[in-house]
Design a protein around this motif. Sequence first.
Motif, PDB file in Angstrom:
ATOM      1  N   LYS A 227       0.827  -1.205   0.000  1.00 31.49           N
ATOM      2  CA  LYS A 227       0.000   0.000   0.000  1.00 31.49           C
ATOM      3  C   LYS A 227       0.866   1.261   0.000  1.00 31.49           C
ATOM      4  CE  LYS A 227      -3.253   2.455   2.988  1.00 31.49           C
ATOM      5  NZ  LYS A 227      -3.902   2.466   4.314  1.00 31.49           N
ATOM      6  N   ALA A 228       0.420   2.277  -0.752  1.00 30.91           N
ATOM      7  CA  ALA A 228       1.067   3.592  -0.821  1.00 30.91           C
ATOM      8  C   ALA A 228       2.396   3.566  -1.563  1.00 30.91           C
ATOM      9  CB  ALA A 228       1.253   4.185   0.581  1.00 30.91           C
ATOM     10  N   THR A 229       2.574   2.602  -2.468  1.00 30.44           N
ATOM     11  CA  THR A 229       3.786   2.592  -3.301  1.00 30.44           C
ATOM     12  C   THR A 229       3.697   3.668  -4.378  1.00 30.44           C
ATOM     13  OG1 THR A 229       4.145   0.242  -2.905  1.00 30.44           O
ATOM     14  CG2 THR A 229       5.191   1.181  -4.854  1.00 30.44           C
ATOM     15  N   PHE A 230       2.504   3.854  -4.923  1.00 28.45           N
ATOM     16  CA  PHE A 230       2.320   4.891  -5.945  1.00 28.45           C
ATOM     17  C   PHE A 230       2.196   6.266  -5.280  1.00 28.45           C
ATOM     18  CE2 PHE A 230       1.415   1.220  -8.472  1.00 28.45           C
ATOM     19  CZ  PHE A 230       1.721   1.590  -9.768  1.00 28.45           C
ATOM     20  N   GLU A 231       2.604   7.284  -6.012  1.00 32.83           N
ATOM     21  CA  GLU A 231       2.519   8.655  -5.503  1.00 32.83           C
ATOM     22  C   GLU A 231       1.059   8.984  -5.226  1.00 32.83           C
ATOM     23  OE1 GLU A 231       4.257  13.097  -6.558  1.00 32.83           O
ATOM     24  OE2 GLU A 231       4.158  11.555  -8.112  1.00 32.83           O
ATOM     25  N   THR A 232       0.798   9.383  -4.003  1.00 32.57           N
ATOM     26  CA  THR A 232      -0.578   9.626  -3.569  1.00 32.57           C
ATOM     27  C   THR A 232      -0.676  11.010  -2.922  1.00 32.57           C
ATOM     28  OG1 THR A 232      -0.881   7.250  -3.171  1.00 32.57           O
ATOM     29  CG2 THR A 232      -2.471   8.737  -2.167  1.00 32.57           C
ATOM     30  N   ILE A 233      -1.713  11.768  -3.351  1.00 32.58           N
ATOM     31  CA  ILE A 233      -1.923  13.130  -2.843  1.00 32.58           C
ATOM     32  C   ILE A 233      -3.340  13.223  -2.283  1.00 32.58           C
ATOM     33  CG2 ILE A 233      -1.979  15.580  -3.468  1.00 32.58           C
ATOM     34  CD1 ILE A 233      -0.106  14.840  -5.791  1.00 32.58           C
ATOM     35  N   SER A 234      -3.501  13.924  -1.225  1.00 31.17           N
ATOM     36  CA  SER A 234      -4.815  14.064  -0.610  1.00 31.17           C
ATOM     37  C   SER A 234      -5.759  14.862  -1.509  1.00 31.17           C
ATOM     38  CB  SER A 234      -4.685  14.744   0.751  1.00 31.17           C
ATOM     39  OG  SER A 234      -5.967  15.015   1.298  1.00 31.17           O
ATOM     40  N   TYR A 235      -6.971  14.368  -1.616  1.00 33.35           N
ATOM     41  CA  TYR A 235      -8.024  15.059  -2.377  1.00 33.35           C
ATOM     42  C   TYR A 235      -8.159  16.498  -1.885  1.00 33.35           C
ATOM     43  CZ  TYR A 235     -12.735  15.604  -4.471  1.00 33.35           C
ATOM     44  OH  TYR A 235     -13.820  16.016  -5.202  1.00 33.35           O
ATOM     45  N   ARG A 251      -0.038  13.603 -17.018  1.00 33.94           N
ATOM     46  CA  ARG A 251      -0.076  12.423 -16.167  1.00 33.94           C
ATOM     47  C   ARG A 251      -1.483  11.819 -16.104  1.00 33.94           C
ATOM     48  NH1 ARG A 251       3.171  13.807 -10.691  1.00 33.94           N
ATOM     49  NH2 ARG A 251       3.368  11.518 -10.650  1.00 33.94           N
ATOM     50  N   ILE A 252      -1.521  10.535 -15.804  1.00 33.58           N
ATOM     51  CA  ILE A 252      -2.790   9.839 -15.615  1.00 33.58           C
ATOM     52  C   ILE A 252      -3.158   9.964 -14.144  1.00 33.58           C
ATOM     53  CG2 ILE A 252      -3.949   7.607 -15.676  1.00 33.58           C
ATOM     54  CD1 ILE A 252      -2.052   6.822 -17.962  1.00 33.58           C
ATOM     55  N   VAL A 253      -4.338  10.538 -13.898  1.00 29.83           N
ATOM     56  CA  VAL A 253      -4.769  10.809 -12.525  1.00 29.83           C
ATOM     57  C   VAL A 253      -5.932   9.876 -12.178  1.00 29.83           C
ATOM     58  CG1 VAL A 253      -5.668  12.530 -10.930  1.00 29.83           C
ATOM     59  CG2 VAL A 253      -4.035  13.201 -12.703  1.00 29.83           C
ATOM     60  N   LEU A 254      -5.758   9.145 -11.100  1.00 31.82           N
ATOM     61  CA  LEU A 254      -6.817   8.286 -10.592  1.00 31.82           C
ATOM     62  C   LEU A 254      -7.334   8.858  -9.281  1.00 31.82           C
ATOM     63  CD1 LEU A 254      -5.327   4.700 -11.134  1.00 31.82           C
ATOM     64  CD2 LEU A 254      -6.714   6.051 -12.690  1.00 31.82           C
ATOM     65  N   ILE A 255      -8.657   8.907  -9.154  1.00 34.21           N
ATOM     66  CA  ILE A 255      -9.279   9.443  -7.951  1.00 34.21           C
ATOM     67  C   ILE A 255     -10.104   8.332  -7.311  1.00 34.21           C
ATOM     68  CG2 ILE A 255     -10.832  11.193  -7.017  1.00 34.21           C
ATOM     69  CD1 ILE A 255     -10.234  12.825  -9.593  1.00 34.21           C
ATOM     70  N   GLY A 256      -9.812   8.037  -6.048  1.00 33.11           N
ATOM     71  CA  GLY A 256     -10.545   6.973  -5.387  1.00 33.11           C
ATOM     72  C   GLY A 256     -10.311   6.979  -3.899  1.00 33.11           C
ATOM     73  N   PRO A 257     -11.130   6.226  -3.146  1.00 30.03           N
ATOM     74  CA  PRO A 257     -11.022   6.216  -1.683  1.00 30.03           C
ATOM     75  C   PRO A 257      -9.837   5.389  -1.201  1.00 30.03           C
ATOM     76  CG  PRO A 257     -12.753   4.726  -2.397  1.00 30.03           C
ATOM     77  CD  PRO A 257     -12.258   5.427  -3.632  1.00 30.03           C
ATOM     78  N   THR A 258      -9.167   5.891  -0.191  1.00 32.69           N
ATOM     79  CA  THR A 258      -8.096   5.141   0.466  1.00 32.69           C
ATOM     80  C   THR A 258      -8.373   5.002   1.961  1.00 32.69           C
ATOM     81  OG1 THR A 258      -6.790   7.148   0.859  1.00 32.69           O
ATOM     82  CG2 THR A 258      -6.380   5.959  -1.206  1.00 32.69           C
ATOM     83  N   THR A 283      -4.369  -3.339   0.128  1.00 33.81           N
ATOM     84  CA  THR A 283      -4.200  -2.182  -0.761  1.00 33.81           C
ATOM     85  C   THR A 283      -5.550  -1.680  -1.256  1.00 33.81           C
ATOM     86  OG1 THR A 283      -2.074  -3.059  -1.479  1.00 33.81           O
ATOM     87  CG2 THR A 283      -3.086  -1.414  -2.899  1.00 33.81           C
ATOM     88  N   PRO A 284      -5.755  -0.350  -1.293  1.00 30.25           N
ATOM     89  CA  PRO A 284      -7.024   0.175  -1.812  1.00 30.25           C
ATOM     90  C   PRO A 284      -7.182  -0.134  -3.303  1.00 30.25           C
ATOM     91  CG  PRO A 284      -5.468   1.951  -1.405  1.00 30.25           C
ATOM     92  CD  PRO A 284      -4.871   0.714  -0.824  1.00 30.25           C
ATOM     93  N   GLY A 285      -8.432  -0.291  -3.722  1.00 28.57           N
ATOM     94  CA  GLY A 285      -8.713  -0.650  -5.106  1.00 28.57           C
ATOM     95  C   GLY A 285      -8.145   0.329  -6.103  1.00 28.57           C
ATOM     96  N   VAL A 286      -8.149   1.621  -5.783  1.00 30.23           N
ATOM     97  CA  VAL A 286      -7.651   2.611  -6.738  1.00 30.23           C
ATOM     98  C   VAL A 286      -6.172   2.402  -7.029  1.00 30.23           C
ATOM     99  CG1 VAL A 286      -7.129   4.320  -4.922  1.00 30.23           C
ATOM    100  CG2 VAL A 286      -7.604   5.085  -7.275  1.00 30.23           C
ATOM    101  N   GLU A 287      -5.414   1.931  -6.027  1.00 33.46           N
ATOM    102  CA  GLU A 287      -3.992   1.685  -6.251  1.00 33.46           C
ATOM    103  C   GLU A 287      -3.767   0.411  -7.055  1.00 33.46           C
ATOM    104  OE1 GLU A 287       0.240   1.952  -3.843  1.00 33.46           O
ATOM    105  OE2 GLU A 287      -1.650   2.181  -2.769  1.00 33.46           O
ATOM    106  N   LEU A 288      -4.673  -0.550  -6.926  1.00 29.89           N
ATOM    107  CA  LEU A 288      -4.591  -1.744  -7.767  1.00 29.89           C
ATOM    108  C   LEU A 288      -4.818  -1.373  -9.235  1.00 29.89           C
ATOM    109  CD1 LEU A 288      -6.481  -4.363  -5.573  1.00 29.89           C
ATOM    110  CD2 LEU A 288      -4.020  -4.028  -5.804  1.00 29.89           C
ATOM    111  N   HIS A 289      -5.743  -0.476  -9.487  1.00 30.34           N
ATOM    112  CA  HIS A 289      -5.953   0.000 -10.860  1.00 30.34           C
ATOM    113  C   HIS A 289      -4.703   0.730 -11.365  1.00 30.34           C
ATOM    114  CE1 HIS A 289     -10.118  -1.174 -11.113  1.00 30.34           C
ATOM    115  NE2 HIS A 289     -10.434  -0.496  -9.999  1.00 30.34           N
TER     116      HIS A 289
END
Length: 600
Positions: A227-235, A251-258, A283-289
């Motif tokens: 979890k949190a391997t990808f760069e993650t920024i707070s909404y 960049r490709i931006v994914l928005i999802g709940p963590t 791991t949250p689903g958005v990071e799996l995507h």
Amino acid sequence: MKNTLKSIILPLIIILIISITTALGAWEEFEHILYDHWFNLRGVATPSNAVVIIAIDDPSIYELNFPIARDVHAQLLEQLSEARVVAFDLLFDTHTDAVADTAFAQAITEHGRVVLAFASLGIQQHDGAFYQDLRFPIPELAHGVAGIGFINMPVDFDNVVRRVLTVNPTAENMYLPGFHLATLMVAHGLTPEHLYFKKPHLLAVGEQLQIPVDQNLKMLTNFWGPKATFETISYLDVLHGKIKPAFFAGRIVLIGPTTPLAQDFYPTPFTQGNIIQQGALPTPGVELHAGAIETYLTGQFFQRADPLINMLLLFLTGIIAAIVIRRLNPWTGVIFVFTLGLVLTAGTYFTWLHAYYWLNLVAPLLMVAFMYTGVTAENFLKAELEKRRTRSTFGRYVSPAVMEEILKNKKLLTLGGNRREITILFSDIRQFTTFSDTHQAEVVVNKLNEYLTGMTATIFKNGGTLDKYLGDGIMAVFGAPVACPDHADRAVKTAAAMIQELAKLNAVWKAQGKSPFEIGIGISSGEVIVGNVGSPERMDYTVIGGDVNLAARLENLTKKHQTPLIISERTYSLLNNQDELPLQFKPAGEVEVRGITKPV
């Protein structure tokens, strides 16, 4: 040929059992656990900066509530105007506030590169018909999207995510892309019409991408870390402008709940790889995507080997293990098994790491372990049976010490016929026929047994082999079946000991009022044939050759020369320690021996 067939029966049974259980999936759980360990062994891999996640985290929910109002999403899209594509890992399948819905729909249309999600709630039944219950975004939002994809995340039998579903076929023979694939397609300007199968297990996405899939259209995704391997920024930080729009450019931006409140978390190989999870939470689903998209971008597609390939490698492993283990002793076999296990493990891991190819390992390791156990046990049983046969064959002829030497070193023993230089000893009791005719049978047998027991013990004591009893006579050989260079010395020393042993027996018999025995001994050395002779029903170990006959004739000549012992010239020439023998030698001259053409 018969022995060869017997030797392959057990290995074939083991190969068959492991192969059948593998085909039935008995070891799949362990194969998946090992597959997960490969990721942990490799460690965390740094993904590219192509994908960034905007997390609906706990602070965002605390301030904005959940679900977040759609007009707030519209405001967020203004901050993401330079993003290559924006994908919402959220389900917008119901209407909310009309003003908010309209604002969000307008923002989606204005941005032009937004991907929304739909989900399958499973198979439903209505009026006797079955159908997929698909939940799509409301039409107002779907109208302006650049792409749409399903967010369902498939899990394996152990509830771990290792694969993603690439496309979902519909009843209309259309392919609906997964959320991750739909996002990638928008980034490349592609539509679902660009999806087609180049081969049965190769999904093509236009001319730019070919994705290996299994029979269920799933792709083994790469996992870059926990979890949190990808760069993650707070909404919340993006919404409030703390992150400038230029940060998302291209960049490709994914928005999802963590947040755990969303209950959108899944175990992955990194989660399962830690017995005590050490912070590697699901791991949250958005990071799996995000991981699936990164897999598409890098082309690092893992593929599982075809079952036929795994079966072939399993079979070859079994054959190699059987051939080698059968030729090794148990301890050397352990070293081989350990080495082969290391080679298989290292080969499987490096094939996975560098070729992204998943080969079975558990089944081959079990094959090696079972083959070692089975073949070693079979070899042990065969060795024990061989020892029993050897004891049965030679236990009557040699001393226990020589028997143990034979059992320790089978090379000393050749059961087949071969030529060898040895020394042969014949002994006979003089005038035994007269003795047996003038005494009762019990007396004759008891005294003969007493005599033969002492003489046999003397032969065994000096390393001789008892060939046979010839009524009251004895035939012994020295130098077979265990070869010894001093066979002549041993034979002559035995003859001297037999004469001494007889003197002791005669003293006892005289004290008992019994008549004494006199013996004659003939000894000859030379090259003879040694081996098992007889029929399949009854075989005896014996020697054949001219010097056997000569030894017998020399024993007979002892009567004429009035001496208890005559040895041949060849035996005399082979003696190394004449001075240590309690005997005095003198030449008997040339004599004619019946059955021998020339005088000896």
